[in-house]
Every structure is written in C-alpha cells, then in structure tokens.
Design a protein around this motif. Structure first.
Motif, PDB file in Angstrom:
ATOM      1  N   LEU A  69       0.832  -1.202   0.000  1.00  0.00           N
ATOM      2  CA  LEU A  69       0.000   0.000   0.000  1.00  0.00           C
ATOM      3  C   LEU A  69       0.870   1.257   0.000  1.00  0.00           C
ATOM      4  CD1 LEU A  69      -2.861   0.994  -0.048  1.00  0.00           C
ATOM      5  CD2 LEU A  69      -2.990   0.756   2.418  1.00  0.00           C
ATOM      6  N   LEU A  70       1.937   1.218   0.781  1.00  0.00           N
ATOM      7  CA  LEU A  70       2.871   2.343   0.842  1.00  0.00           C
ATOM      8  C   LEU A  70       3.491   2.574  -0.536  1.00  0.00           C
ATOM      9  CD1 LEU A  70       3.430   4.045   3.310  1.00  0.00           C
ATOM     10  CD2 LEU A  70       5.445   2.665   3.800  1.00  0.00           C
ATOM     11  N   ASP A  71       3.861   1.486  -1.216  1.00  0.00           N
ATOM     12  CA  ASP A  71       4.421   1.578  -2.575  1.00  0.00           C
ATOM     13  C   ASP A  71       3.423   2.213  -3.532  1.00  0.00           C
ATOM     14  OD1 ASP A  71       6.781   0.514  -1.848  1.00  0.00           O
ATOM     15  OD2 ASP A  71       6.458  -1.476  -2.737  1.00  0.00           O
ATOM     16  N   LEU A  72       2.160   1.758  -3.447  1.00  0.00           N
ATOM     17  CA  LEU A  72       1.115   2.299  -4.329  1.00  0.00           C
ATOM     18  C   LEU A  72       0.925   3.798  -4.096  1.00  0.00           C
ATOM     19  CD1 LEU A  72      -1.423  -0.655  -4.115  1.00  0.00           C
ATOM     20  CD2 LEU A  72      -0.402   0.199  -6.233  1.00  0.00           C
ATOM     21  N   MET A  73       0.934   4.190  -2.814  1.00  0.00           N
ATOM     22  CA  MET A  73       0.774   5.613  -2.487  1.00  0.00           C
ATOM     23  C   MET A  73       1.935   6.426  -3.061  1.00  0.00           C
ATOM     24  SD  MET A  73      -2.018   5.984  -1.049  1.00  0.00           S
ATOM     25  CE  MET A  73      -2.813   4.512  -1.533  1.00  0.00           C
ATOM     26  N   ASN A  74       3.138   5.874  -2.933  1.00  0.00           N
ATOM     27  CA  ASN A  74       4.310   6.575  -3.465  1.00  0.00           C
ATOM     28  C   ASN A  74       4.240   6.705  -4.981  1.00  0.00           C
ATOM     29  OD1 ASN A  74       5.892   7.459  -1.277  1.00  0.00           O
ATOM     30  ND2 ASN A  74       6.458   5.339  -0.830  1.00  0.00           N
ATOM     31  N   GLN A  75       3.721   5.661  -5.626  1.00  0.00           N
ATOM     32  CA  GLN A  75       3.529   5.705  -7.078  1.00  0.00           C
ATOM     33  C   GLN A  75       2.560   6.822  -7.453  1.00  0.00           C
ATOM     34  OE1 GLN A  75       2.219   2.299  -9.478  1.00  0.00           O
ATOM     35  NE2 GLN A  75       3.499   1.022  -8.163  1.00  0.00           N
ATOM     36  N   LEU A  76       1.455   6.875  -6.705  1.00  0.00           N
ATOM     37  CA  LEU A  76       0.408   7.870  -6.972  1.00  0.00           C
ATOM     38  C   LEU A  76       0.959   9.291  -6.802  1.00  0.00           C
ATOM     39  CD1 LEU A  76      -2.642   7.984  -7.665  1.00  0.00           C
ATOM     40  CD2 LEU A  76      -3.105   8.108  -5.217  1.00  0.00           C
ATOM     41  N   ILE A  77       1.742   9.479  -5.751  1.00  0.00           N
ATOM     42  CA  ILE A  77       2.336  10.793  -5.476  1.00  0.00           C
ATOM     43  C   ILE A  77       3.265  11.193  -6.623  1.00  0.00           C
ATOM     44  CG2 ILE A  77       3.983  11.991  -3.954  1.00  0.00           C
ATOM     45  CD1 ILE A  77       2.710  10.257  -1.642  1.00  0.00           C
ATOM     46  N   LYS A  78       4.018  10.209  -7.096  1.00  0.00           N
ATOM     47  CA  LYS A  78       4.957  10.444  -8.183  1.00  0.00           C
ATOM     48  C   LYS A  78       4.218  10.781  -9.482  1.00  0.00           C
ATOM     49  CE  LYS A  78       9.518   8.436  -8.913  1.00  0.00           C
ATOM     50  NZ  LYS A  78      10.240   7.163  -8.720  1.00  0.00           N
ATOM     51  N   GLU A  79       3.221   9.967  -9.799  1.00  0.00           N
ATOM     52  CA  GLU A  79       2.451  10.166 -11.043  1.00  0.00           C
ATOM     53  C   GLU A  79       1.814  11.552 -11.077  1.00  0.00           C
ATOM     54  OE1 GLU A  79       0.934   7.822 -13.537  1.00  0.00           O
ATOM     55  OE2 GLU A  79       1.564   5.857 -12.759  1.00  0.00           O
ATOM     56  N   ASN A  80       1.364  12.012  -9.909  1.00  0.00           N
ATOM     57  CA  ASN A  80       0.710  13.320  -9.852  1.00  0.00           C
ATOM     58  C   ASN A  80       1.695  14.446  -9.582  1.00  0.00           C
ATOM     59  OD1 ASN A  80      -1.951  12.505 -10.412  1.00  0.00           O
ATOM     60  ND2 ASN A  80      -2.234  11.816  -8.306  1.00  0.00           N
ATOM     61  N   ASN A  81       2.939  14.058  -9.380  1.00  0.00           N
ATOM     62  CA  ASN A  81       3.996  15.043  -9.182  1.00  0.00           C
ATOM     63  C   ASN A  81       3.659  16.011  -8.034  1.00  0.00           C
ATOM     64  OD1 ASN A  81       6.427  16.186  -9.743  1.00  0.00           O
ATOM     65  ND2 ASN A  81       5.651  17.495 -11.404  1.00  0.00           N
ATOM     66  N   VAL A  82       3.197  15.436  -6.914  1.00  0.00           N
ATOM     67  CA  VAL A  82       2.804  16.262  -5.765  1.00  0.00           C
ATOM     68  C   VAL A  82       4.041  16.763  -5.043  1.00  0.00           C
ATOM     69  CG1 VAL A  82       1.432  16.368  -3.653  1.00  0.00           C
ATOM     70  CG2 VAL A  82       0.802  14.753  -5.451  1.00  0.00           C
TER      71      VAL A  82
END
Ligand code: PMP
Length: 282
Positions: A69-82
C-alpha cells in the motif's frame, strides 16, 4: 490527475464507484489523510498503522500488505507530481444490495485514494486562529477514523459561521478534541490534552508532538481538562495533519492570553517543523 481504485492507478475520469457502495450509503468505512512535504510522505507508517487498526476495529480487512500500500501511495504521489500536499485514502466494506447486515465474505472491500496540492497554512500558523466551544455529540468510538463525520461537519460548519477555524468539543464539561483536530492547553509551562481513549482520535500529529515533548523535556500530560481550564489557559492550540501546531488566540470571542500565539506553542511549532524537515532530508 491520477487516482487509485483498489490496486489500479487511473485517470480520475475513469474511476467508477458503485451507487450501492457501503461507504456511499452508510459511511461504512475508514480513511486516512497523510501529509506530503516536498514530495515525501510524513509519518506514512504511522498513518498506515492507524488505517489498518481502524479497519480492523470495524471488521474490514485491508486487501494489501502495508508495504504494498505504501508503494502504491508513493507511485500515486509520483504520477501526480505532488510537492506539498496530501494523500487521502479510504476503504469501504464494498458494494452490495443495501442491507445493514455485513455482506458475505466474497464482497471485496473498495479502496480509493487521490492526492492534492495543499499549501501549509502559514498565515494562520503565524497569527493564530479563533475557536468556539461546542457540544461533543459524537458516538463512543471516536478512536476509529470512520467515514461517519456528520457530527464533526455540523460542529465545523457552526464554527465557520461564527468566523472560527475550529470547534473545540466537550462532553459534560470535559474537553475531548477539535472537530478535526486534537486540542491542548498550556498551563504553567505544562501541556495538557485528553488521553487517547475511545473518546478521541489519537492524532498522528499528537503522537509526534508527545515524542517531541519527551525528547525536549517539555511536560506533556495526558489528562482530560475542563471548560473552565480551557477558558483560563495560558495558551491553547490544536493539531492535525494539515493544521500542524495551530495556535488558538481567541475562544468564543475572548482573547487567549494576550491574544497572540503563546511562547510554548511557538516553540512546539519550531520543533515540529524541524521534525518534518529532518525526515525530508533523511
Ligand atoms: N481528531 C479528529 C476528530 C480528526 O478528524 C483529526 C484529523 N483527521 C485529528 C484529531 C488529528 O489527527 P491527525 O493528527 O492524525 O491528522
């Protein structure tokens, strides 16, 4: 913008949630909000820990291991360039024909997550905010970060209508917490806050603050205090993931102390910033 539905990251416009999702119909689920500073989650592990614990308390199994889940969240943050913002995640008991009874085991929980940019509330942190006192009309399991937030919304709305940032809640004269924050007073250099019982959400910011106080020999007393103590406190502040350490300088229209953020509150703000800055660098 990318969002996550279960284990899939997709465009927000492609996300589909069933109209009989139990989160939508009953508020039957739990959630978390995690702060992102400079592209990095702050206290992600602690938030996930609480997420799993909230889910377990209402008998929902998170369909991932924490690391996944932590990996998925990090992916999401990266994809959205937050850069500076937050990630919101929620887990519901899933979609099935409306019935108060839990659905059968083959109904899968639904996990959704999205990110957004959120600036630090620097002006309020600097000048402090106003708060009002309100009745805590919530249930007796406030330790669960449940989607059911109606009493919190009513309190926050009442506060907003009075020009206040937060409603500080009490049960029979004992202060519990804010409508979306934990609440503290400072008296004679000591911090007092409600103990982490079923009557409050044990904030992650609260836990970070407790640790900071311990490391800096600042008395942090987990003991309920009365409305009288609140009204006569030297300093008042509230904490949350997005509000950090927020000074309360006005209570029900009356100035707290001299009407400026207190000395200890200021010190805690500095220590808190040091804490997330050091995590960023690590
Ligand atoms: N209490 C309540 C009722 C809240 O909604 C929140 C914020 N979600 C908090 C306390 C603070 O928790 P945290 O520091 O983990 O954001």
């Amino acid at each position: 913008v990318k969002v996550m539905v279960n284990d899939k990251i997709m465009d927000r416009s492609e996300a589909v949630i069933d109209i009989e999702d139990r989160g939508y119909q009953f508020g039957d689920g739990v959630y978390e909000v995690i702060r992102i500073y400079d592209g990095v989650m702050f206290t992600g592990d602690e938030h996930l820990e609480r997420f799993y614990s909230s889910a377990e308390k209402i008998q929902i199994t998170v369909p991932f291991q924490k690391e996944e889940l932590l990996d998925l969240m990090n992916q999401l943050i990266k994809e959205n360039n937050v850069k500076d913002g937050s990630v919101y995640m929620q887990l519901t008991r899933g979609a099935s024909p409306r019935n108060h009874v839990f659905p059968s085991k083959d109904i899968k929980p639904v996990l959704t997550a999205y990110t957004k940019e959120v600036a630090r509330p620097v002006e309020s942190l600097e000048n402090g905010v106003a708060a009002m006192i309100a009745d805590d009309i919530r249930w007796l399991r406030c330790d669960i970060k449940s989607l059911n937030l109606l009493p919190n919304l009513l309190a926050k709305q009442a506060a907003t209508e009075q020009g206040c940032y937060e409603a500080i809640l009490h049960r029979d004269g004992l202060v519990t917490e804010g409508s979306s924050s934990n609440a503290y007073i400072v008296v004679d250099g000591k911090i007092k806050t409600h103990p982490a019982t079923n009557l409050i959400l044990n904030g992650i910011t609260r836990q970070v603050l407790a640790r900071i106080c311990q490391n800096n020999n600042i008395p942090f007393v987990e003991e309920a205090f009365t409305l009288d103590e609140l009204r006569n406190a030297d300093e008042i502040f509230v904490t949350s993931t997005t509000s950090e350490v927020m000074p309360v300088v006005k209570l029900d229209g009356t100035e707290v102390g001299d009407g400026n953020p207190g000395e200890l509150t200021r010190k805690l703000q500095t220590l808190f910033v040091e804490e997330f800055e050091s995590v960023k660098k690590a």
